[in-house]
Design a protein around this motif. Sequence first.
Motif, PDB file in Angstrom:
ATOM      1  N   GLN A   1       2.142  -5.587   9.277  1.00  0.00           N
ATOM      2  CA  GLN A   1       2.366  -4.175   8.762  1.00  0.00           C
ATOM      3  C   GLN A   1       1.304  -3.520   9.820  1.00  0.00           C
ATOM      4  OE1 GLN A   1       1.065  -3.979   4.908  1.00  0.00           O
ATOM      5  NE2 GLN A   1       2.812  -4.868   3.977  1.00  0.00           N
TER       6      GLN A   1
ATOM      7  N   TYR B   1      -0.907   0.014  10.351  1.00  0.00           N
ATOM      8  CA  TYR B   1      -1.816   1.250   9.708  1.00  0.00           C
ATOM      9  C   TYR B   1      -2.189   1.875  10.822  1.00  0.00           C
ATOM     10  CZ  TYR B   1      -0.992  -1.388   5.261  1.00  0.00           C
ATOM     11  OH  TYR B   1      -0.398  -1.806   4.225  1.00  0.00           O
TER      12      TYR B   1
ATOM     13  N   PRO C   1      -6.973   4.070   5.901  1.00  0.00           N
ATOM     14  CA  PRO C   1      -5.509   3.668   6.681  1.00  0.00           C
ATOM     15  C   PRO C   1      -4.378   4.086   5.883  1.00  0.00           C
ATOM     16  CG  PRO C   1      -7.315   1.786   6.509  1.00  0.00           C
ATOM     17  CD  PRO C   1      -8.024   2.926   5.545  1.00  0.00           C
TER      18      PRO C   1
ATOM     19  N   PHE D   1      -0.311   3.695   5.854  1.00  0.00           N
ATOM     20  CA  PHE D   1       0.997   2.617   6.292  1.00  0.00           C
ATOM     21  C   PHE D   1       1.816   3.272   7.233  1.00  0.00           C
ATOM     22  CE2 PHE D   1       4.117  -0.645   5.921  1.00  0.00           C
ATOM     23  CZ  PHE D   1       5.070  -0.048   5.781  1.00  0.00           C
TER      24      PHE D   1
ATOM     25  N   GLN E   1       6.442  -1.911   8.511  1.00  0.00           N
ATOM     26  CA  GLN E   1       6.266  -3.275   8.091  1.00  0.00           C
ATOM     27  C   GLN E   1       7.426  -4.034   8.671  1.00  0.00           C
ATOM     28  OE1 GLN E   1       5.624  -5.375   4.080  1.00  0.00           O
ATOM     29  NE2 GLN E   1       7.643  -5.579   4.078  1.00  0.00           N
TER      30      GLN E   1
ATOM     31  N   VAL F   1       9.179  -7.951   9.134  1.00  0.00           N
ATOM     32  CA  VAL F   1       9.182  -9.074   8.416  1.00  0.00           C
ATOM     33  C   VAL F   1       9.806 -10.189   9.239  1.00  0.00           C
ATOM     34  CG1 VAL F   1      10.425 -10.210   6.279  1.00  0.00           C
ATOM     35  CG2 VAL F   1       9.582  -7.789   6.352  1.00  0.00           C
TER      36      VAL F   1
ATOM     37  N   PHE G   1      -4.241  -0.157  13.322  1.00  0.00           N
ATOM     38  CA  PHE G   1      -4.360  -1.583  13.043  1.00  0.00           C
ATOM     39  C   PHE G   1      -3.239  -2.612  12.607  1.00  0.00           C
ATOM     40  CE2 PHE G   1      -8.962  -1.454  12.388  1.00  0.00           C
ATOM     41  CZ  PHE G   1      -9.301  -0.152  12.129  1.00  0.00           C
TER      42      PHE G   1
ATOM     43  N   TYR H   1      -1.170 -13.530  -0.436  1.00  0.00           N
ATOM     44  CA  TYR H   1      -1.217 -11.980  -0.421  1.00  0.00           C
ATOM     45  C   TYR H   1      -2.791 -11.799   0.223  1.00  0.00           C
ATOM     46  CZ  TYR H   1       3.286 -11.009  -2.513  1.00  0.00           C
ATOM     47  OH  TYR H   1       4.771 -10.829  -2.924  1.00  0.00           O
ATOM     48  N   LYS H   2      -3.232 -12.560   0.797  1.00  0.00           N
ATOM     49  CA  LYS H   2      -4.426 -12.286   1.604  1.00  0.00           C
ATOM     50  C   LYS H   2      -4.462 -11.458   2.610  1.00  0.00           C
ATOM     51  CE  LYS H   2      -8.577 -14.905   2.606  1.00  0.00           C
ATOM     52  NZ  LYS H   2      -9.147 -16.106   2.578  1.00  0.00           N
ATOM     53  N   TYR H   3      -4.349 -10.292   2.734  1.00  0.00           N
ATOM     54  CA  TYR H   3      -3.905  -9.379   3.943  1.00  0.00           C
ATOM     55  C   TYR H   3      -5.286  -9.052   4.707  1.00  0.00           C
ATOM     56  CZ  TYR H   3       0.599  -7.909   2.422  1.00  0.00           C
ATOM     57  OH  TYR H   3       2.013  -7.898   1.932  1.00  0.00           O
ATOM     58  N   ILE H   4      -5.156  -9.703   6.042  1.00  0.00           N
ATOM     59  CA  ILE H   4      -6.321  -9.849   7.048  1.00  0.00           C
ATOM     60  C   ILE H   4      -5.728  -8.571   8.040  1.00  0.00           C
ATOM     61  CG2 ILE H   4      -7.608 -10.901   8.653  1.00  0.00           C
ATOM     62  CD1 ILE H   4      -8.107 -11.815   5.917  1.00  0.00           C
ATOM     63  N   PHE H   5      -6.894  -7.639   8.467  1.00  0.00           N
ATOM     64  CA  PHE H   5      -6.589  -6.471   9.340  1.00  0.00           C
ATOM     65  C   PHE H   5      -6.930  -7.170  10.768  1.00  0.00           C
ATOM     66  CE2 PHE H   5      -5.367  -2.554   7.682  1.00  0.00           C
ATOM     67  CZ  PHE H   5      -5.064  -3.169   5.987  1.00  0.00           C
ATOM     68  N   GLY H   6      -6.276  -6.615  11.747  1.00  0.00           N
ATOM     69  CA  GLY H   6      -6.737  -6.869  13.172  1.00  0.00           C
ATOM     70  C   GLY H   6      -7.941  -6.017  13.355  1.00  0.00           C
ATOM     71  N   THR H   7      -8.258  -6.044  14.611  1.00  0.00           N
ATOM     72  CA  THR H   7      -9.679  -5.362  15.165  1.00  0.00           C
ATOM     73  C   THR H   7      -9.558  -4.172  15.398  1.00  0.00           C
ATOM     74  OG1 THR H   7      -9.438  -6.591  17.195  1.00  0.00           O
ATOM     75  CG2 THR H   7     -10.843  -7.597  15.710  1.00  0.00           C
TER      76      THR H   7
END
Lengths: 111, 118
Positions: free
Chosen positions: A33, A35, A43, A45, A48, A50, A88, A97-103
């Motif tokens: 995804q 943002y 943030p 949206f 997305q 897939v 991001f 469902y552990k959403y990790i964001f980029g830097t």
Amino acid sequence: GQQVMQIPQYQHVQEGEDFTTYCNSSTTLSNIQWYKQRPGGHPVFLIQLVKSGEVKKQKRLTFQFGEAKKNSSLHITATQTTDVGTYFCAGPTSGTYKYIFGTGTRLKVLA
Amino acid sequence: NAGVTQTPKFRILKIGQSMTLQCAQDMNHNYMYWYRQDPGMGLKLIYYSVGAGITDKGEVPNGYNVSRSTTEDFPLRLELAAPSQTSVYFCASIRGLRGSLSGANVLTFGAGSRLTVL
């Protein structure tokens, strides 16, 4: 653990120039995804992706999801001052469902 | 629908004090998240929850605690505030439909809580 890196960290462009940010994950993602965060905001949206190799367009924005589902890119054609903000990518490791964001990539557009 | 509501918006704490950041959503979302964002940096996942009574650690859980007694609420507790916890805290939620290709897995964020520890 999962790490998601984005390059570049900062980008200053003249209005009308193109802009691209790249996102690379250390693990395969279920989906990716994107943002946008305006200065002082939260943030919001954008889109997305897939499927492996998927390409989506939103007006001047083009999003791609890599074949291995570990990288993605966002390209903005002919930037405008309204494009200013930090972009991001984010995604969950497959099966979670552990959403990790980029830097993040901070975009500044000079009029 | 109010979406995701965070309180307080701003707070100054002294070192060693405790406080709870409140987060509530009225969208009947299953999954809730707490992120922190240091100045000029990205978002780091602190804790998340996949449903009432179930929580799990994120990337930076040390110094924080969470609970999820109801679907709507997901408070974040700081027990002994430290200057390193000065940050903007964002709560977010998603509906969480398995295998969904729709927008059901989009993160909806609150407006944020700006915390300063002096």
